[in-house]
Design an enzyme around this catalytic site. Sequence first.
Site, PDB file in Angstrom:
ATOM      1  N   ASP A   1       0.653  -1.165   0.162  1.00 44.27           N
ATOM      2  CA  ASP A   1       0.097  -0.017   0.016  1.00 44.27           C
ATOM      3  C   ASP A   1       0.886   1.377   0.178  1.00 44.27           C
ATOM      4  O   ASP A   1       1.219   1.664   0.829  1.00 44.27           O
ATOM      5  CB  ASP A   1      -0.882  -0.186   1.269  1.00 44.27           C
TER       6      ASP A   1
ATOM      7  N   GLU B   1      -2.675  10.243  -0.651  1.00 45.37           N
ATOM      8  CA  GLU B   1      -3.975   9.586  -0.541  1.00 45.37           C
ATOM      9  C   GLU B   1      -4.225   9.079   0.932  1.00 45.37           C
ATOM     10  O   GLU B   1      -5.312   9.291   1.209  1.00 45.37           O
ATOM     11  CB  GLU B   1      -3.925   8.036  -1.354  1.00 45.37           C
ATOM     12  N   GLU B   2      -3.321   8.644   1.745  1.00 43.75           N
ATOM     13  CA  GLU B   2      -3.476   8.240   2.805  1.00 43.75           C
ATOM     14  C   GLU B   2      -4.239   9.091   3.872  1.00 43.75           C
ATOM     15  O   GLU B   2      -4.923   8.934   4.654  1.00 43.75           O
ATOM     16  CB  GLU B   2      -2.304   7.697   3.519  1.00 43.75           C
TER      17      GLU B   2
HETATM   18 ZN   LIG Z   1      -3.540   2.843  -0.344  1.00 49.81          ZN
END
Ligand SMILES: [Zn+2]
Length: 464
Positions: free
Chosen positions: A294, A328-329
């Site tokens: 991720d 994004e996180e």
């Molecule tokens: Zn992600």
Amino acid sequence: MKQISLLLLLCITFGNSVLAQDKDAEQIKKIYDQALTQGKAYDWLNYLSNQIGGRLSGSVQAQQAVEYTKSQLDSLGLDRVWLQPVKVPKWVRGTPEFAYFETSPGLSTNVDICALGGSVATPLGGLKAGVVEVQSIEELESLGKEKVEGKIVFFNRPMDPTLISTFAAYSGCVDQRYSGAEEAAKYGAVGVIVRSMNLRIDNFPHTGSMGYGDTPVSKRIPAAAISTKGAELLSTTLKLNSETKFYFKQNCKQFNDVESFNVIGEIKGSEFPNEIIVVGGHLDSWDLGDGSHDDGAGCVQSMDVLRLLKTTGYKPKRTIRVVLFMNEENGLRGGNKYAEIAKGKNEKHVFALESDAGGFTPRGFSFDCSDENLKQVLSWKSLFEPYYIHLFEKGFSGADIRPLKDDGIVLAGLRPDSQRYFEHHHSENDTFEHVNKRELELGAASMASLVYLFDKYGVITSAK
Ligand SMILES: [Zn+2]
């Protein structure tokens, strides 16, 4: 006579489409062969993970990742590579967190926790209080101020193991992580501990973003995730002794926003340069592991999509862009900025594909599009069968590309097998050795194949 010419026409049309399918099958085979023998994704991921590491927005590592991926895109001979500035939040964890629970004075058990992203720190000496365990925000509300005031609220709803899509199980739990502190503060809680979003019982606490909503700064309470094993231990202990106290200490901090970048590269379309296809992932990651699944995986796969099209000799008709989104996180600033600039420039995006579900064996794609567009995709289904890509369904695409949504665009997300994903997601356990080279490459090839088909045939637009 008429019947004969109709038959002839049908034969020619059928023949042509068989020929086209053969050509497509041939090109897709080339893509897979290239990915599995000369793929670059794994080497790039090795560097991102092992030479740089976790890439939290605003960190030095995030900047190193920007520079590294830009230099790699530069080396691919694309038509254009550039950095798109975007202001991002900067939150830092500080020194490692520490926690224990105490069943009687002096009798304590250490447990693994980590601050949730965006949380405030505990007081300097830490925070110790009684614990109220709840399964949900609704249960917290039903307990009210009387039972919650002055306590640490322990949200302990596990992910539902009966759901085959572990993302669905995640969605069913993530409200307690994101909003738990905001809700608990309304009832006078002093802190929040949330069971990690993990289907396995282990010692890894999993971080992730949380928000305080409208809670005034002075009323914000610290929030941390506890490992699933720690959560089980605490829950059992509370049943035996409801007077158990919990102690935790964390000194995380939010700083002012800093400048960062989305990293972008493109191959200009030969026939329709103004129609843009985007493929991407997010370059930032959480800080506990090295962000391999991720979303290092999604970034390197997306980079390889452009390289695969190039090295197999395919000349795109449309402009194909790789976008490595920042933040994004804990903010989605990169995705929002990209869409804002695209709209400002009146750019026409026709298809966007995101890989942000781990570097595991690809199963297919989910689509945010019209019925007609899904039908178009389903007409390509047989081309993917040799690669065991079977899933083509409507659903979520990706957080970073979602801001591009409008009536015309087809949005899609790569859907790898998700059974092991949440053992790694947002934890110290999200590291390079948990990514399998072939699985990663199969994902890149699947993405490149879908991009190839959308580029070649264009996106059907409904007659309105
Ligand atoms: Zn992600």
